[in-house]
Design an enzyme around this catalytic site. Sequence first.
Site, PDB file in Angstrom:
ATOM      1  N   HIS A  75      -8.895   3.573   1.872  1.00  0.00           N
ATOM      2  CA  HIS A  75      -7.823   2.594   2.122  1.00  0.00           C
ATOM      3  C   HIS A  75      -8.337   1.423   2.953  1.00  0.00           C
ATOM      4  CE1 HIS A  75      -4.638   6.024   1.586  1.00  0.00           C
ATOM      5  NE2 HIS A  75      -5.346   5.791   0.498  1.00  0.00           N
ATOM      6  N   ASP A 236      -7.005   2.517  -4.296  1.00  0.00           N
ATOM      7  CA  ASP A 236      -8.104   3.474  -4.111  1.00  0.00           C
ATOM      8  C   ASP A 236      -9.370   3.022  -4.836  1.00  0.00           C
ATOM      9  OD1 ASP A 236      -6.737   5.273  -2.498  1.00  0.00           O
ATOM     10  OD2 ASP A 236      -6.217   6.638  -4.130  1.00  0.00           O
ATOM     11  N   HIS A 259     -11.245   9.725  -7.267  1.00  0.00           N
ATOM     12  CA  HIS A 259     -12.356   9.378  -6.378  1.00  0.00           C
ATOM     13  C   HIS A 259     -13.678   9.905  -6.943  1.00  0.00           C
ATOM     14  CE1 HIS A 259      -9.629   7.863  -3.416  1.00  0.00           C
ATOM     15  NE2 HIS A 259      -9.039   9.026  -3.237  1.00  0.00           N
TER      16      HIS A 259
END
Length: 295
Positions: A75, A236, A259
Amino acid sequence: MKQTTINHSVELVGIGLHKGVPVKLVLEPLGENQGIVFYRSDLGVKLPLKPENIVDTKMATVLGKDNARISTIEHLLSAVHAYGIDNLKISVDNEEIPIMDGSALTYCMLLDEAGIKELDAPKKVMEIKQAIEIREGDKFVKIEPDSQLSLNFTIDFNHPVIAKQAHHFVFSKTAYKEQVAKARTFGFLQEVNYLRSIGLAKGGSLNNCIVLDENSILNKEGLRCEKEFVCHKILDAMGDLMVLGMPVMGKYTSFSGSHKLNSMLVKAILADAKNYEVLIATDPAKEFALQKAFA
């Protein structure tokens, strides 16, 4: 265009999402060609932002080196990417970046407070030269050549509130602050209960996460925008792409990316020099193109 850092140091204290303990975060200026450097002030360990230092991507993007870890870096890095900051020292006295409200909004405000300072060295930007795709089942992330940064993200959840959402985001700092920065992380009540049972998500609450039960959103205030779920995935992705070490020009596309897939994509880009070119803003034509792409 010149490389940048922040004008002066700023700090805040917040709660870590998983450990639930207070964390002091300090942002400090760095000189040209230093890059983004994390620092565990409680351990005295420096952790440069490099793909080889990404050690976990299950619940968040985690940086690790010499037995020191810093979790949930995405973030803050997303805001750093959006603000075009090339050189920055990020210090924390625990193993997580504070979750704040679950979005990047607080970090945008912190960077506004710090101010942006130009350095003497020319800015470096990575231009994608050929398409690269990473797949895992029906999930994928892909990046291909473009004259700007754009992110096209689609999510598909078996949940009546989320269902299938897609958003096409063409980067500008203004558009980021309007569309992306305010989008909060989200999770399902069943998952939250499980995570807490294994000692995680101790700092999670309705103040920093959109929580959904089987049929609805539990947050009384509801959503900040119609596409908050998919816009958070774009948030993200911008943070994860910052692991490349510089801003990127390319068209990023994802279906249910993560991710993990973003980290694999970053490593795949850097694995072959034919995949990219590092542009240095030294001649007027390149500088104009870069200014247009990163307005």
